[in-house]
Design a protein around this motif. Structure first.
Motif, mmCIF file in Angstrom:
data_model
loop_
_atom_site.group_PDB
_atom_site.id
_atom_site.type_symbol
_atom_site.label_atom_id
_atom_site.label_comp_id
_atom_site.label_asym_id
_atom_site.label_seq_id
_atom_site.Cartn_x
_atom_site.Cartn_y
_atom_site.Cartn_z
ATOM 1 N N ARG A 751 39.498 25.845 40.695
ATOM 2 C CA ARG A 751 39.163 27.112 41.355
ATOM 3 C C ARG A 751 39.726 27.189 42.775
ATOM 4 O O ARG A 751 40.112 28.261 43.252
ATOM 5 N N ALA A 752 39.801 26.050 43.453
ATOM 6 C CA ALA A 752 40.273 26.059 44.842
ATOM 7 C C ALA A 752 41.793 26.143 44.934
ATOM 8 O O ALA A 752 42.326 26.436 46.014
ATOM 9 N N ASP A 753 42.499 25.890 43.811
ATOM 10 C CA ASP A 753 43.962 25.819 43.858
ATOM 11 C C ASP A 753 44.633 27.023 43.201
ATOM 12 O O ASP A 753 45.538 27.635 43.770
ATOM 13 N N GLU A 754 44.214 27.342 41.988
ATOM 14 C CA GLU A 754 44.864 28.406 41.239
ATOM 15 C C GLU A 754 44.336 29.777 41.677
ATOM 16 O O GLU A 754 43.153 29.929 41.958
ATOM 17 N N PRO A 755 45.197 30.775 41.708
ATOM 18 C CA PRO A 755 44.752 32.096 42.189
ATOM 19 C C PRO A 755 43.942 32.852 41.136
ATOM 20 O O PRO A 755 44.119 32.668 39.933
ATOM 21 N N VAL A 756 43.077 33.726 41.628
ATOM 22 C CA VAL A 756 42.376 34.692 40.776
ATOM 23 C C VAL A 756 43.294 35.888 40.597
ATOM 24 O O VAL A 756 43.919 36.361 41.558
ATOM 25 N N THR A 757 43.398 36.388 39.363
ATOM 26 C CA THR A 757 44.266 37.543 39.125
ATOM 27 C C THR A 757 43.460 38.706 38.562
ATOM 28 O O THR A 757 42.411 38.501 37.941
ATOM 29 N N ALA A 758 43.953 39.911 38.798
ATOM 30 C CA ALA A 758 43.300 41.136 38.311
ATOM 31 C C ALA A 758 44.325 41.983 37.573
ATOM 32 O O ALA A 758 45.467 42.127 38.009
ATOM 33 N N GLN A 759 43.897 42.543 36.457
ATOM 34 C CA GLN A 759 44.791 43.350 35.617
ATOM 35 C C GLN A 759 44.087 44.649 35.250
ATOM 36 O O GLN A 759 42.952 44.627 34.775
ATOM 37 N N PRO A 760 44.728 45.814 35.469
ATOM 38 C CA PRO A 760 44.067 47.082 35.115
ATOM 39 C C PRO A 760 43.812 47.156 33.616
ATOM 40 O O PRO A 760 44.671 46.804 32.813
ATOM 41 N N ALA A 761 42.597 47.606 33.259
ATOM 42 C CA ALA A 761 42.211 47.629 31.845
ATOM 43 C C ALA A 761 41.853 49.026 31.371
ATOM 44 O O ALA A 761 42.321 49.470 30.324
ATOM 45 N N LYS A 762 41.008 49.722 32.101
ATOM 46 C CA LYS A 762 40.538 51.046 31.658
ATOM 47 C C LYS A 762 40.522 52.005 32.839
ATOM 48 O O LYS A 762 40.403 51.604 34.002
ATOM 49 N N GLU A 763 40.611 53.287 32.513
ATOM 50 C CA GLU A 763 40.420 54.333 33.516
ATOM 51 C C GLU A 763 39.766 55.521 32.839
ATOM 52 O O GLU A 763 40.250 55.996 31.810
ATOM 53 N N ILE A 764 38.641 55.954 33.380
ATOM 54 C CA ILE A 764 37.873 57.065 32.810
ATOM 55 C C ILE A 764 37.845 58.193 33.826
ATOM 56 O O ILE A 764 37.549 57.964 35.006
ATOM 57 N N GLN A 765 38.140 59.412 33.379
ATOM 58 C CA GLN A 765 38.017 60.581 34.242
ATOM 59 C C GLN A 765 36.927 61.489 33.676
ATOM 60 O O GLN A 765 37.062 62.011 32.566
ATOM 61 N N LEU A 766 35.813 61.631 34.418
ATOM 62 C CA LEU A 766 34.729 62.499 33.971
ATOM 63 C C LEU A 766 35.190 63.958 33.994
ATOM 64 O O LEU A 766 35.939 64.379 34.886
ATOM 65 N N MET A 767 34.712 64.724 33.009
ATOM 66 C CA MET A 767 35.204 66.086 32.807
ATOM 67 C C MET A 767 34.977 66.959 34.039
ATOM 68 O O MET A 767 35.867 67.697 34.464
ATOM 69 N N HIS A 768 33.793 66.903 34.625
ATOM 70 C CA HIS A 768 33.481 67.791 35.742
ATOM 71 C C HIS A 768 33.826 67.188 37.096
ATOM 72 O O HIS A 768 33.510 67.771 38.132
ATOM 73 N N ARG A 769 34.424 65.990 37.072
ATOM 74 C CA ARG A 769 34.844 65.315 38.294
ATOM 75 C C ARG A 769 33.686 65.110 39.276
ATOM 76 O O ARG A 769 33.889 65.099 40.495
ATOM 77 N N ALA A 770 32.501 64.961 38.747
ATOM 78 C CA ALA A 770 31.339 64.726 39.621
ATOM 79 C C ALA A 770 31.416 63.313 40.180
ATOM 80 O O ALA A 770 31.838 62.380 39.487
ATOM 81 N N PRO A 771 31.011 63.106 41.444
ATOM 82 C CA PRO A 771 31.064 61.769 42.046
ATOM 83 C C PRO A 771 30.278 60.740 41.233
ATOM 84 O O PRO A 771 29.165 61.011 40.774
ATOM 85 N N VAL A 772 30.873 59.559 41.065
ATOM 86 C CA VAL A 772 30.222 58.456 40.352
ATOM 87 C C VAL A 772 29.402 57.667 41.359
ATOM 88 O O VAL A 772 29.953 57.108 42.313
#
Length: 990
Positions: A751-772
């Motif tokens: 954990r102290a040596d290898e990097p943490v990585t992030a990968q985009p998985a999902k994206e949701i757009q609410l119909m009325h664009r109301a704040p989440v």
């Protein structure tokens, strides 16, 4: 059959709701807003504070609290306890008098109003005749003396508020006995003060505004001495031996007058102006108290030189060769002195001062007169509160370490115990240790013990030391310069002025298992801190994160970022920063969350969000959410003119668009009419299907701040497929968009040596664009996922990973459940479409059954913009209960609300007070206390402590005999006269 079964299920559900949910507003924490009056009962050892809003609050030993509210919307101007009784009288600025009592009910005391009274003058008399300016509660416990603006003194019998007209002292009676040369020079004006002779209750001194003081004999109904002072009178004090009267005046002087003998004429020898020779402000109150050995204490408020120190709020204390001018942080309301001994006639032990923004108690028996720390009435707003964070069930080890760090900060306080000890706290011990953390404008975080009735300060963290600010760390405000006159000493902790508003704390997240804390501020700074029991000197390096990711055409017009100190900083024991993230642009941090097991911190602003690995001190993820058309997000909180211009432009554009559409409509009128009729029919059909729902307009993507990040959430769940769970980060924005990222964490050994990585998985757009406003992942059993490290500490069961997980997205308008990993809509609960309200605050809570210890339910606690609190069931998102909680108009109160994990909540009812409420039948914090009548109180107080209807108007002969026997027994106990005691006890029994 189905109907009966459904009816049975509904009634069973109703019974279950009664076992789980119950709304209570039980207690207010903090310092009363706008205090206006102070009272103290030496026999009950209770403190009373009245406020401008008409509230009356009583405090005794820690945990002993009472509150009452006058029906009239008028300020409390005076509070007076009846001597040796459980009653008190309040005077309001509408000239009404109110009698309150502490009455026993089911083994506890409660504060009740038992009478009200307004003086009425003769027909045609001006209001000044009966306008009350001074009140004296007579030691008999049966009389109130009321001095008025017209110069009269009315005598009223209590508790019935019966005016004794034959005993009233009219201005004409007094004027007739005053020497002609004095009356000829001036009008007596209003009654400024009333004081009783400590050794002769039949004598009172009446002080008039113009300076005249008259000693009046209540029994003989005549004046027995006149004291013709010439300066405007402010207050009077009769010394304990009855031989002298002290008067204070508007020119900053006080005078000492001998009582007895002929009328006093020579004033000059007795007058003293402590801070003359230049013009001084009035001495508004003066007290002199003897000591068993040595000179008396002299205390007075005001009297400062008008030109040089007229803006100071001071109380001067003089004893022997010690002379100190205590310089308070705000305007002085009133003060009193607590004395030693069971009869409260010993040496002065503590000075209690109520100022406009705090209560300060000074230890008068320890050298240097240090301050005694208050266990309640602490000024929460010593610097303005900017955010709050509640943590339930703190582990004992963390609790003890926080307390130890706090004790090292409190060495300047007196070691004496709290001197106000009235009443008994009968509340059970709290079931768990709870912390409330408050962030403040000056960059501090205060830790409060929120387990019980008292919100007690434990520890204060300051983040200002990490940055360069205008404050001088060596600046000592507590002590005046040596030889300075007046000899000022700064007291009190109220300090509303921030050295730099960018230091303000906006978000807090504490992990109670690991001891890691992260705080975020106004200028885009995010600090990660850990608890250290030793002081440490270290450098905090800033990691700059560009949330715009190099996008062109954007220019930040707000404040600059804070300058980080490059040199090592010495941090005291407690929470010490070891990592710092600086967002660019330096906008307010709007969302923050910490995962101490993964060693990750996620943060968001109006421009985007990021993920930071605080173990490797690396940035894992940066996502810009800024809408290209959203220039408002680039202006910052300190630029408002452009915002107004933009809103005006948008309004004009809407008007222009509507005009264009009207012109087009006229061109092709027939076709448009047919389309409109078809659309109307479709809408009518919808209304028939759902008659309670209203039409909600979809928000435009051009609306301002659509990219502002409202919520961040870590979850170990299924994103790629239903067989492999993975760590993930979820973010919700103001434009109704939800982003999900899969995180890859290296094995623990790397954990102290290898990097943490992030990968985009999902994206949701609410119909009325109301704040989440909230995101929750539910496990296979429909339960919310546990907190980080909660399972590792055996405080929660492992989440179910066999069944399918669900994603609950809470927007301002509705609650929507999606299946995972497909993210398909499963069910929803509309809120705005039903009643027009919008979600403002949301939290997950556990509700235990009041009947069955083994049963409980998770629920979603929701606060709306209407001030209503809802509980929504999980995982079926059905409305369970709804309670009105906060006034709809109280926008700041709604914005300040924070929920606990066990169905309680806190919100600010004023800048200095939290109101605490509970939705749970099992977790309710409320005062449970008992105040008994003083042992040596007269029959009057014993009479009033009887059940309703058992009181009599006058003292009976038997009452007097019983009181005399009790007094003789008490004397014999003090003198250890055994035979005398036995004889009296036998006679009393007989």
């Amino acid at each position: 059959m189905k109907r009966f079964r459904r009816h049975g299920q509904e009634s069973q559900r109703d019974r279950l709701k009664q076992e789980l949910f119950q709304f209570n507003k039980a207690i207010e924490h903090g310092f009363p807003h706008q205090p206006s009056a102070l009272g103290y009962s030496p026999s009950l050892q209770l403190l009373a504070i009245g406020t401008r809003s008409g509230a009356i609050k009583l405090y005794g030993a820690p945990g002993v609290e009472f509150m009452g509210l006058h029906d009239e919307n008028a300020a409390v101007t005076q509070v007076h306890f009846m001597p040796h009784q459980v009653e008190l009288v309040t005077l309001l600025d509408d000239n009404s008098l109110h009698m309150w009592t502490l009455r026993g009910h089911k083994g506890l005391s409660e504060l009740l109003e038992i009478g009200r009274f307004t003086l009425t003058g003769p027909p045609g008399a001006p209001p000044s005749v009966t306008r009350v300016t001074a009140v004296l509660a007579h030691t008999s416990g049966e009389l109130l003396l009321l001095g008025t603006e017209g110069g009269h003194v009315f005598i009223v019998e209590v508790p019935g508020f019966r005016e004794l007209e034959e005993r009233n002292i009219s201005l004409d009676q007094v004027a007739a006995s005053v020497p002609d040369d004095y009356i000829g020079r001036r009008n007596l004006e209003h009654v400024e003060a009333l004081q009783e002779n400590p050794i002769n209750p039949n004598q009172v001194v009446i002080g008039y505004g113009r300076g005249l003081m008259v000693i009046w004999d209540l029994e003989k109904r005549c004046a027995i001495q006149h004291i013709p002072a010439t300066q405007q009178l402010e207050s009077v004090w009769w010394t304990e031996d009855g031989s002298y009267i002290l008067s204070s005046h508007s020119d900053g002087s006080y005078c000492r007058w001998m009582v007895g003998g002929e009328d006093v004429n020579d004033e000059e020898e007795k007058s003293d102006i402590p801070y003359g020779h230049f013009p001084c402000k009035a001495i508004s109150k003066i007290i002199q108290l003897p000591t068993e050995e040595g000179p008396p204490f002299l205390l007075f408020s005001g009297g400062m030189p008008r030109a040089s120190y007229g803006d100071r709020h001071c109380i001067t204390v003089i004893h022997s060769k010690t002379h100190v001018a205590l310089d308070f942080t705000s305007r002085i309301i009133d003060f009193f002195v607590i004395r030693d001994g069971l009869q409260h006639t010993g040496d002065p032990s503590a000075l209690v001062v109520l100022v406009e923004e705090e209560l300060v108690v000074i230890d008068l028996q320890t050298d240097c007169w240090p301050v005694i720390q208050t266990p309640y009435l602490v000024p929460l707003h010593s610097s303005a509160i900017t955010c709050s964070h509640h943590v339930s069930a703190i582990p004992l080890k963390l609790w003890e370490r926080v307390i130890a760090a706090g004790e090292l900060q409190n060495t300047h306080y007196s070691k004496k115990p709290w001197p106000i000890t009235g009443g008994q706290n009968l509340a059970p011990d709290p079931p768990q240790r709870d912390l409330l953390l408050t962030g403040h404008e000056d960059g501090t975080v205060h830790f409060w013990d929120a387990s019980g009735v008292c919100l007690y300060p434990l520890y204060k963290l300051s983040t200002a030391g990490v940055f360069h600010t205008d404050a001088d760390p060596n600046d000592n405000m507590n002590q005046g310069a040596e030889g300075e006159w007046p000899p000022f000493r700064k007291v009190g902790c109220f300090d509303p002025y921030s050295d730099d508003p960018r230091l303000g704390i906006q978000k807090i997240h504490l992990c109670k298992y690991s001891g890691y804390l992260t705080v975020a501020g106004t200028a885009g700074q995010i600090l990660v801190l850990e608890l250290n029991d030793e002081a440490a000197e270290q450098t905090v390096e800033a990691k700059v994160v560009d949330l715009l990711q190099g996008q062109e055409g954007f220019r930040w017009k707000g404040h600059t970022r804070l300058d980080v100190r490059e040199e090592p900083v010495l941090f005291p024991p407690g929470f010490q920063p070891f990592a710092l993230v600086q967002c660019q642009p330096p906008a307010v941090v709007t969302a923050l969350t910490l995962h101490s097991e993964w060693k990750l911190v996620a943060f968001g602003t109006s421009h985007g969000f990021g993920l930071y690995d605080y173990q490797q001190k690396n940035t894992v993820l940066i996502k810009c959410t800024l809408n290209p058309s959203d220039q408002l997000a680039m202006e910052g909180p300190l630029s408002r003119v452009k915002s107004i211009k933009k809103s005006l432009r948008q309004s004009f554009r809407r008007i222009r668009r509507s005009r264009v559409s009207l012109r087009k409509h006229h061109v092709n009128n027939t076709a448009k009419l047919q389309e409109a009729n078809a659309r109307l029919e479709a809408e009518l059909a919808e209304m028939e299907l759902a008659p309670v729902q209203r039409k909600i307009e979809a928000r435009s993507s051009d609306d301002s701040f659509t990219g502002l990040v409202r919520t961040l959430y870590f979850a170990d769940t299924f994103l790629s497929d239903s067989s492999h769970n993975t760590p993930s980060l979820w973010a919700g924005t103001n434009g109704g968009c939800v982003f999900a990222y899969m995180l890859r964490l290296p094995p623990v050994e790397h954990r102290a040596d290898e990097p943490v990585t992030a990968q985009p998985a999902k994206e949701i757009q609410l119909m009325h664009r109301a704040p989440v406003v909230g995101i929750v992942v539910l496990d296979g059993h429909g339960a919310p996922l546990p907190e980080p490290l909660e399972v590792a500490h055996d405080l929660a069961r492992s989440p179910d990973m066999q069944g399918s997980h669900q994603l609950l997205v809470i927007s301002e308008e509705q609650f929507k459940v999606f299946t995972l990993p497909k993210v398909s809509a499963k069910m929803k609960l509309k809120l705005t479409a039903v009643d027009g309200s919008r979600v403002r605050r949301v939290g997950v809570a556990w509700f235990c059954s009041s009947r069955t210890e083994d049963y409980g339910e998770s629920g979603l606690v929701v606060l709306t913009n209407q001030g209503d609190v809802h509980v929504v069931s999980l995982p079926h998102v059905k409305m369970q209960v709804q309670y009105p909680c906060i006034r709809r108009e109280d926008v700041s109160g709604i914005a300040s609300c924070v929920f606990t994990k066990h169905g309680q909540g806190f919100y600010l009812i004023s800048p200095s007070e939290f109101e605490r409420f509970s939705l749970s039948t099992c977790y309710l914090v409320e005062p449970r206390c008992l105040v008994e009548a003083p042992l040596h109180s007269g029959s009057s107080s014993q009479r009033r402590s009887q059940p309703d209807g058992a009181s009599s108007t006058h003292r009976t002969r038997q009452d007097s005999e019983d009181a005399e026997v009790l007094q003789e027994i008490q004397k014999s106990l003090e003198g250890d006269q055994t035979s005398f005691l036995e004889n009296n006890v036998k006679s009393a029994v007989a």
